[in-house]
Design an enzyme around this catalytic site. Structure first.
Site, short mmCIF file in Angstrom:
data_model
loop_
_atom_site.label_atom_id
_atom_site.label_comp_id
_atom_site.label_asym_id
_atom_site.label_seq_id
_atom_site.Cartn_x
_atom_site.Cartn_y
_atom_site.Cartn_z
N SER A 60 -3.16 -5.86 -19.05
CA SER A 60 -1.98 -6.62 -19.50
C SER A 60 -2.31 -8.10 -19.68
CB SER A 60 -0.86 -6.48 -18.48
OG SER A 60 -0.56 -5.12 -18.29
N GLY A 61 -3.03 -8.70 -18.72
CA GLY A 61 -3.32 -10.13 -18.79
C GLY A 61 -4.29 -10.46 -19.90
N CYS B 171 -2.03 -1.18 -15.48
CA CYS B 171 -0.58 -1.01 -15.61
C CYS B 171 -0.23 0.10 -16.58
CB CYS B 171 0.06 -2.34 -16.06
SG CYS B 171 1.80 -2.15 -16.46
N CYS C 42 1.65 1.10 -13.33
CA CYS C 42 3.11 0.96 -13.48
C CYS C 42 3.74 1.99 -14.41
CB CYS C 42 3.48 -0.42 -14.02
SG CYS C 42 2.43 -1.76 -13.46
N LYS D 144 3.30 5.72 -13.37
CA LYS D 144 4.02 5.81 -12.09
C LYS D 144 5.52 5.88 -12.33
CE LYS D 144 5.75 2.50 -10.34
NZ LYS D 144 5.16 1.44 -9.58
N TYR E 192 -1.48 -0.75 -27.90
CA TYR E 192 -2.24 -1.93 -27.42
C TYR E 192 -3.39 -2.28 -28.35
CZ TYR E 192 0.16 -3.17 -23.20
OH TYR E 192 1.10 -3.66 -22.33
N TYR F 209 3.04 -0.79 -1.28
CA TYR F 209 3.74 -0.37 -2.50
C TYR F 209 3.32 1.05 -2.92
CZ TYR F 209 5.07 -5.13 -4.28
OH TYR F 209 5.61 -6.37 -4.51
N GLU G 129 5.62 4.43 -2.76
CA GLU G 129 6.11 4.94 -4.04
C GLU G 129 5.67 6.39 -4.25
OE1 GLU G 129 4.75 2.09 -6.96
OE2 GLU G 129 6.40 0.72 -6.53
N ARG H 228 -0.59 2.76 9.64
CA ARG H 228 -1.26 2.31 10.87
C ARG H 228 -0.43 1.36 11.71
NH1 ARG H 228 -6.12 -1.55 8.43
NH2 ARG H 228 -4.78 -3.01 7.30
N THR I 52 1.75 -7.10 -12.76
CA THR I 52 1.55 -7.18 -14.22
C THR I 52 2.23 -8.39 -14.87
OG1 THR I 52 1.29 -4.81 -14.35
CG2 THR I 52 1.96 -5.91 -16.38
N HIS J 166 33.89 -4.73 -10.52
CA HIS J 166 34.37 -3.70 -9.61
C HIS J 166 34.66 -2.40 -10.36
CE1 HIS J 166 36.37 -2.14 -6.05
NE2 HIS J 166 37.35 -1.71 -6.83
N GLU K 227 28.56 -5.80 -6.38
CA GLU K 227 29.65 -6.77 -6.19
C GLU K 227 29.61 -7.35 -4.77
OE1 GLU K 227 33.81 -5.23 -5.90
OE2 GLU K 227 32.87 -3.29 -6.25
P1 NDP Z 1 -0.95 -2.98 -0.38
O1 NDP Z 1 -1.84 -4.08 0.01
O2 NDP Z 1 0.44 -3.24 -0.80
O3 NDP Z 1 -0.91 -1.90 0.79
C1 NDP Z 1 -2.06 -1.40 1.38
C2 NDP Z 1 -1.65 -0.55 2.56
O4 NDP Z 1 -2.78 0.11 3.10
C3 NDP Z 1 -1.04 -1.38 3.69
O5 NDP Z 1 0.01 -0.64 4.25
C4 NDP Z 1 -2.20 -1.53 4.65
O6 NDP Z 1 -1.79 -1.67 5.98
C5 NDP Z 1 -2.88 -0.19 4.47
N1 NDP Z 1 -4.30 -0.21 4.82
C6 NDP Z 1 -5.22 -1.09 4.43
N2 NDP Z 1 -6.43 -0.77 4.94
C7 NDP Z 1 -6.24 0.35 5.67
C8 NDP Z 1 -7.08 1.16 6.46
N3 NDP Z 1 -8.38 0.89 6.59
N4 NDP Z 1 -6.55 2.23 7.08
C9 NDP Z 1 -5.23 2.51 6.95
N5 NDP Z 1 -4.38 1.78 6.23
C10 NDP Z 1 -4.88 0.71 5.60
O7 NDP Z 1 -1.78 -2.22 -1.49
P2 NDP Z 1 -1.38 -1.13 -2.55
O8 NDP Z 1 -2.66 -0.45 -2.82
O9 NDP Z 1 -0.21 -0.33 -2.13
O10 NDP Z 1 -0.95 -2.01 -3.78
C11 NDP Z 1 -1.81 -3.04 -4.26
C12 NDP Z 1 -1.02 -4.09 -4.96
O11 NDP Z 1 -0.64 -3.62 -6.24
C13 NDP Z 1 0.31 -4.46 -4.29
O12 NDP Z 1 0.14 -5.38 -3.26
C14 NDP Z 1 1.07 -5.00 -5.43
O13 NDP Z 1 0.72 -6.34 -5.62
C15 NDP Z 1 0.60 -4.15 -6.60
N6 NDP Z 1 1.54 -3.06 -6.88
C16 NDP Z 1 2.80 -3.36 -7.29
C17 NDP Z 1 3.70 -2.38 -7.56
C18 NDP Z 1 5.08 -2.73 -7.99
O14 NDP Z 1 5.30 -3.87 -8.40
N7 NDP Z 1 6.03 -1.82 -7.90
C19 NDP Z 1 3.36 -0.96 -7.44
C20 NDP Z 1 2.02 -0.75 -6.98
C21 NDP Z 1 1.16 -1.76 -6.72
P3 NDP Z 1 -1.36 -3.10 6.61
O15 NDP Z 1 0.03 -3.36 6.13
O16 NDP Z 1 -1.42 -2.85 8.08
O17 NDP Z 1 -2.36 -4.09 6.14
#
Ligand code: NDP
Length: 473
Positions: free
Chosen positions: A15-16, A43, A48, A51, A99, A178, A182, A199, A332, A456, A461
């Protein structure tokens, strides 16, 4: 100035990168772009877009259940993954074509192969062609990573989900961010028995605590076996005894997982659970390796993110970087804004720093969590606040047989009266937070919200009718 083959070489067709290439070409620059996978990037091809289509597909079972409450003799029946997958593949092909057309019709030359920076003014393509460029833009995105667990390659990553040949009967989702939340909801909606290990003590770390609690309880009510303070410490294929070491080497590279097949997961408490399939949604890392950055003098931080200034410029003046490879806000629309700002700065003589303040986003769980601005916890650490929060069962699900709690919440500065944050947990929260985001970005006060007459009957609201603070500090 020495003559160059192009004014801009963009590495990465997500996208970027695509936005930067198009806008630079429209500004009169000679532009080339290299992409070694499918045009559109994460994306469009493996994030996105597919998904969200899976979200839509997964919601019908719940909708059929609700329809029965209203008197319809409705059954969603079984979900046919193959039917959906064929449609999804066709839609992604179509979008990839869109694209490509956007680029070629803007005059951008596409190179369907890997490219590396060989010096600050030269890019080398996989086939050995060297192209000189006045500016190079790195927009290579990121990739999902597996944790360092024995036999981690037995688990899928998010890229693999869209290419599953069949839906597994059961799935373990590891992670609480995320992507984990999701896909736990999507797969549950499609009829897969979903277990989710996180965790920490509560999923969606970093989001508003009250909102996290509502999402987690709704996910559990819908049948997801969400286990917090739990992680995987070992994996093995079912039928294979537990052995020391790895059965196969974990690999962070995209799409390398073996998808289905029975796996046995050993948890932090020592319990063993068996699943048809496993998804690691444990974070993403920047795609900054093997693209010649070190040799060119571009600084990369410990997480592998390219270091840039407010204008997305690296330590090498001719090289810029945008999007997930810079690990600023990995969304994105932010990458797109960074791409546009790059063109303004470099090709339109209008230095523009992308604005990373008050970016709204939504986690597409069921229900969705839409958020903009500060959480209650972050705001309280900053200044005295008032919290306006209400949680209720919406009218639409009044005849349903399952609780359907939603949350509408405003975090307000006591001093300035500005709405510092808004958090919504409800169906359609993504659509709602986009609109509230304008008000919060504009710096509107609680009194501005109060002056707005309610629509309403709606769920939202409540955002303009909450009179008394739930909490104040
Ligand atoms: P996130 O960083 O959001 O989440 C990663 C998760 O994995 C966290 O819960 C983290 O735990 C856990 N984790 C990390 N390392 C380990 C490990 N070794 N063992 C067990 N659990 C672990 O990453 P995502 O991959 O979900 O998404 C990446 C990014 O992509 C998002 O941050 C967002 O910016 C973007 N995204 C946006 C979406 C949207 O706008 N709807 C949809 C999907 C992605 P802890 O919290 O403890 O660190």
């Amino acid at each position: 100035m020495t003559s160059r083959d192009v004014d801009l070489f963009v590495i990465g067709g997500g996208s970027g990168g695509v936005r930067a290439a198009r806008t630079a070409a429209a500004a009169g620059a000679r532009v080339a772009l290299a992409e070694n996978r499918r045009m559109g990037g994460t994306c469009v091809i493996r994030g996105c877009v597919p998904k969200k289509l899976m979200v839509f597909a997964s919601e019908f079972r719940e909708q059929a259940a609700l329809a029965r409450g209203y008197g319809w003799n409705a059954e969603a029946g079984a979900f046919e993954w193959q039917t959906f997958r064929a449609k999804l593949d066709a839609e992604l092909d179509r979008l990839e074509g869109v694209y490509r057309n956007l680029l070629t019709s803007s005059g951008v030359t596409i190179h369907d192969m890997r490219a590396r920076v060989s010096d600050p003014g030269t890019v080398e393509l996989e086939d050995g062609t060297r192209i000189t460029a006045r500016h190079v833009l790195i927009a290579t995105g990121g990739h999902p990573v597996r944790p360092d667990v024995p036999n981690a390659a037995l688990g899928m990553v998010s890229d693999d989900i869209f290419r599953m040949e069949a839906l597994p009967k059961s799935m373990l989702v590891v992670g609480g961010g995320y992507i984990a939340c999701e896909f736990a909801c999507i797969l549950n909606g499609m009829g897969v028995e979903v277990t989710q290990f996180y965790r920490g003590p509560q999923i969606l770390r970093g989001f508003d605590d009250e909102a996290r609690d509502v999402v987690a309880s709704r996910m559990r009510e819908q049948g997801i076996d969400l286990q917090v303070n739990t992680n995987v410490v070992d994996l093995r294929p079912a039928g294979v005894g537990r052995v020391e070491g790895r059965i196969s080497k974990p690999n962070d590279s995209v799409g390398s997982a073996s998808a289905n097949g029975l796996v046995v997961a050993t948890t932090t408490s020592g319990a063993e659970q068996r699943f048809d399939s496993l998804l690691f949604a444990t974070g993403r890392a920047p795609n900054s390796r093997d693209i010649g950055l070190e040799k060119a003098g571009v600084a990369v931080n410990q997480r592998g993110a390219i270091e840039v200034d407010a204008y997305s410029q690296t330590a090498v003046p001719s090289i810029y970087a945008i999007g997930d490879v810079t690990d600023r806000i990995n969304l994105t629309p932010v990458a797109i804004r960074e791409g546009q700002a790059f063109t303004e700065t470099v090709f339109k003589d209008n230095p523009t720093a992308p604005d990373h303040d008050l970016v709204a986003s939504t986690v597409f769980t069921q229900p969705e969590l839409g958020t903009v601005g500060l959480t209650e916890e972050a705001a309280r650490g900053q200044e005295e606040i008032e919290v306006y929060s209400t949680s209720f069962n919406p009218m639409r699900t009044a005849f349903g047989d399952r609780p359907n709690q939603v949350l509408m919440k405003l975090v307000v500065s006591r001093a300035s009266r500005k709405v510092l944050g808004c958090h919504i947990v409800s169906d359609g929260a993504g659509e709602l937070i986009q609109m509230v985001g304008i008000a919060v970005k504009a710096g509107l006060t609680k009194e501005d919200f109060d002056r707005t007459v309610a629509v309403h009957p709606t769920m939202s609201e409540e955002l303009v009718t909450m009179q008394t603070p739930t909490r104040a500090t």
